[in-house]
Design an enzyme around this catalytic site. Structure first.
Site, PDB file in Angstrom:
ATOM      1  CG  HIS A 102      11.093  84.103 102.858  1.00  0.00           C
ATOM      2  ND1 HIS A 102      10.001  84.785 102.401  1.00  0.00           N
ATOM      3  CD2 HIS A 102      11.701  84.912 103.765  1.00  0.00           C
ATOM      4  CE1 HIS A 102       9.957  85.972 103.007  1.00  0.00           C
ATOM      5  NE2 HIS A 102      10.966  86.073 103.827  1.00  0.00           N
ATOM      6  CG  ASP A 105       8.400  81.847 101.094  1.00  0.00           C
ATOM      7  OD1 ASP A 105       8.197  81.720 102.309  1.00  0.00           O
ATOM      8  OD2 ASP A 105       8.701  82.925 100.538  1.00  0.00           O
TER       9      ASP A 105
HETATM   10  C1  XUL Z   1       8.622  91.068 106.740  1.00  0.00           C
HETATM   11  C2  XUL Z   1       9.087  91.217 105.357  1.00  0.00           C
HETATM   12  C3  XUL Z   1       9.737  90.045 104.703  1.00  0.00           C
HETATM   13  C4  XUL Z   1      10.980  90.407 103.957  1.00  0.00           C
HETATM   14  C5  XUL Z   1      11.784  89.217 103.502  1.00  0.00           C
HETATM   15  O1  XUL Z   1       7.972  92.181 107.261  1.00  0.00           O
HETATM   16  O2  XUL Z   1       8.904  92.255 104.774  1.00  0.00           O
HETATM   17  O3  XUL Z   1       8.869  89.462 103.806  1.00  0.00           O
HETATM   18  O4  XUL Z   1      10.653  91.156 102.821  1.00  0.00           O
HETATM   19  O5  XUL Z   1      12.142  88.372 104.526  1.00  0.00           O
END
Ligand code: XUL
Ligand code: CO
Length: 435
Positions: A102, A105
């Site tokens: 992300h 992150d």
């Molecule tokens: C949340 C989740 C996130 C997504 C990406 O439950 O799984 O990590 O994979 O935003």
């Protein structure tokens, strides 16, 4: 800050079926050919930045328990750089090909939009350098549109159009960075795209906003020439009570309604499937049936808990059923197996991070071998084919063009009395257990 945090851990290598070391692969042998393809290409494993490198081990009752060098102090430029190095070092030591992130992150915290964009751009440049140095590749990038308080009432579905525009800024940058980094996919998980109560929510409007936002993302993908796959990640609840991307079937209906069903596929997470009251393999099979199977977030929930515990997968039996559906769907193309999972809060050693990933990689690799053996054996699929064989017979073919009345007349004229046949579930389960 450099990280030699993992100095004594790994690199993890295939050590053969009789290996005794904890951090060696017995099942995962990346060059082994399975059903005509290298194991590494079948599984396309990825390490995720979020759970493994950002979560500090906190829960609603207590502070973080992990004493990681890259989590020390503020999430400033130095700490973010250390976190990126640690992520790449770790992924290399596991000897898997991909990582996922992300935006927030891997960058230094920033509140204002200009600082946010600058910090993200710097971080993305550094990811490009790290990819060049290590040969690691990006399975998918995404933007976090759920942690910052501005998104408490949603991102694309927010009642405030200014928040919608902020989300567009984050996604434009994250999508363009994913493109530049050669990412294979771009993920949208609608973290806050849902609602708590209809007393304050205009659902029809929010769905239209979400449809518009996704259309803008698809348009932009084509404008910049990104050839990866756009993926939606279904989840039924948590953080909001009702998430709009509830499960695969709900996402497919949404994509059809907004004319996006040939543009967008799904990233299926095991624990999200079970939260929705489905099995993991059901969600994969549903996506395959609709032609939208994209990628996997591998993890598991706790059968006694009703929330997203995001544990590492550890059941070969369960994973085999999922793997059978992946193989039946034709296998992964741009997708992969991303470990969207975290170690438990008491697993505070860096070694625990290794044990978690190595164990999960072994479970998935072992499941691949079992699923491949089942497919090569052929009895399971032969039974299924035989069960529907009537549709290929003379009678099955004869009724294809008939309308309802003609069908009904035919059934009466021939006094049809179809003989009941066993579904043989127990025999099939026994057959499965022999692998
Ligand atoms: C949340 C989740 C996130 C997504 C990406 O439950 O799984 O990590 O994979 O935003
Ligand atoms: Co996920």
């Amino acid at each position: 800050m450099t990280t030699n945090a993992f100095a004594d851990l790994g690199p993890v290598r295939h050590a053969g079926p009789d290996a005794t070391e904890d951090l060696g692969y017995r099942w995962y042998d990346k060059d082994r050919i399975v059903l005509g393809k290298r194991m590494e290409e079948h599984l396309r494993f990825a390490v995720c930045a979020w759970h493994g490198f950002c979560w500090p081990g906190s829960d609603v009752f207590g502070a973080g328990t992990f004493d990681r060098p890259w989590l020390a102090g503020a999430n400033d430029a130095t700490a973010a750089a250390a976190k990126r190095s640690a992520l790449f070092d770790f992924t290399q030591r596991l000897d898997v090909p991909f990582y996922c992130f992300h935006d927030v992150d891997i960058m230094a915290d920033a509140d204002g939009i200009a600082d946010f964009r600058r910090n993200f751009a710097e971080a993305a440049d550094d990811l490009e350098r790290l990819q060049g140095e290590t040969g690691l590749r990006l399975l998918w990038g995404t933007a976090n549109l759920f942690s910052h308080p501005r998104y408490m009432a949603g991102a694309a579905t927010n009642p405030d159009p200014q928040v919608f525009a902020w989300a567009a800024s984050q996604v434009r940058d994250a999508l363009e960075a994913t493109h530049r980094l050669g990412g294979a996919n771009y993920v949208l998980w609608g973290g806050r795209e849902g609602y708590e109560t209809l007393l304050n929510t205009d659902m029809a409007r929010e769905l239209d906003q979400l449809g518009r936002f996704l259309s803008l993302v698809v348009e932009h993908k084509h404008r910049i020439g990104f050839s990866g796959t756009i993926l939606i990640e279904p989840k039924p609840m948590e953080p909001t009570k009702h998430q709009y991307d509830r499960d695969v079937a709900t996402v497919f209906a949404f994509l059809q309604r907004y004319g996006l069903d040939t543009e967008v596929k799904v990233n299926i997470e095991a624990n999200h499937a079970t939260l929705a009251g489905h099995s993991f393999e059901h969600e994969i099979a549903t996506a395959a049936a609709f032609g939208i199977f994209g990628s996997i977030d591998a993890n598991r929930g706790d059968p006694q808990n009703g929330w997203d515990t995001d544990q590492f997968p550890n059941s070969v039996e369960e994973m085999t059923l999922a793997m059978l559906e992946v193989l039946r769907a034709g296998g992964l193309t741009t997708g992969g197996f991303n470990f969207d999972a975290k170690v438990r809060r008491q697993s505070i050693d860096l070694a625990d991070l290794f044990h978690a990933h190595v164990g999960a990689i072994e479970v998935v690799a072992h499941a691949l071998l079992r699923a491949a053996a089942i497919i090569e054996d052929g009895r399971l699929d032969a039974f299924k084919r035989e069960r529907y064989a009537g549709w290929g017979d003379a009678f099955g073919q004869e009724i294809v063009p008939l309308d309802l009345a003609a069908l009904a007349d035919l059934a009466a004229a021939r006094s049809l009395a179809p003989p009941p046949r066993s579904g043989r579930q127990e025999w099939l389960e026994n057959l499965l257990n022999r692998f």
